[in-house]
Structure formats: C-alpha cells, structure tokens
Enzyme design. Structure first.
Site, PDB file in Angstrom:
ATOM      1  N   GLU A  63       0.830  -1.211   0.000  1.00  0.00           N
ATOM      2  CA  GLU A  63       0.000   0.000   0.000  1.00  0.00           C
ATOM      3  C   GLU A  63       0.862   1.256   0.000  1.00  0.00           C
ATOM      4  OE1 GLU A  63      -2.978   2.097  -0.749  1.00  0.00           O
ATOM      5  OE2 GLU A  63      -3.418  -0.015  -0.336  1.00  0.00           O
ATOM      6  N   GLU A  70       1.367   6.515  -6.949  1.00  0.00           N
ATOM      7  CA  GLU A  70       0.285   7.452  -7.251  1.00  0.00           C
ATOM      8  C   GLU A  70       0.733   8.900  -7.062  1.00  0.00           C
ATOM      9  OE1 GLU A  70      -3.258   6.521  -5.105  1.00  0.00           O
ATOM     10  OE2 GLU A  70      -3.631   4.704  -6.269  1.00  0.00           O
TER      11      GLU A  70
END
Length: 114
Positions: A63, A70
């Site tokens: 994550e 991102e």
C-alpha cells in the site's frame, strides 16, 4: 551504522507521512495494530504467527508503494492521462493482490485453529 540509522529515519518519515495523509495506509496500520495480538493468540505455532504478521506487513508495504507511485504520477502529470491511469491501476492491483494473500493466510490460520 549511521547510514542504517539514517535509512531507518527516512523509512519512518515515509510511514508517518503515509499514515497522516492516506486513508488506506491508516486502515492497514489499524489492521496491523489489531492483528499483532490476534496473531499471537491465533497462531498455534511460531511459523503461523510469523505468516500472519508477515502478511499484514506485506499488505502495508504494498500500500505504501502504491501510494508512492500514485503521488509520483500525480506530480509528473497532474491531469487525467490514460497511460498514467494504467500505471496507477497496475499499482493498485499489486496492493490488492497482497490483500488477497493476507486474507488467504488469515483464513487458513482460522480454519486450522478451529
């Protein structure tokens, strides 16, 4: 030794920043905090405990990498872009698969225990 300490500080800053700014990272930190004592109780053998905890750490690590990808994509290309979208989707899929791994490990441990 100093280089190792500085590397740890960089990692710690990244973890803190992820926890402060990303809901998914906070959720997985909560799962890790709750999962640690449960893993100790649920795991009948050392290797089961290690697998339970490692699966949560793997999920959190993926994550954090997804978040980093991102943020980098958003920095390089703030607008909507199809190829950037594919990169983000691939990173998200990688994070999702680690969640599947964690679910499999935890499910197997529960079935094995009960």
């Amino acid at each position: 030794m100093i280089a190792l300490y500085l590397a740890f500080l960089n990692s710690w800053r990244g973890l803190v920043h992820g926890g402060r700014t990303e809901r998914a990272v906070r959720l997985e930190l909560v799962l890790l905090a709750l999962g640690l004592p449960v893993a100790i109780v649920l795991g009948g053998h050392l290797w089961v405990r290690v697998a339970l905890i490692a699966s949560l750490l793997l999920m959190l690590g993926a994550e954090l990498l997804n978040t980093a990808i991102e943020k980098l994509c958003d920095h390089l290309h703030p607008g909507r872009h199809d190829r950037i979208g594919i990169v983000k989707d691939l990173a998200s899929a990688g994070a999702f698969l680690t969640q599947v791994i964690a679910a499999l490990v935890w499910g197997a441990a529960v079935i094995d225990r009960f």
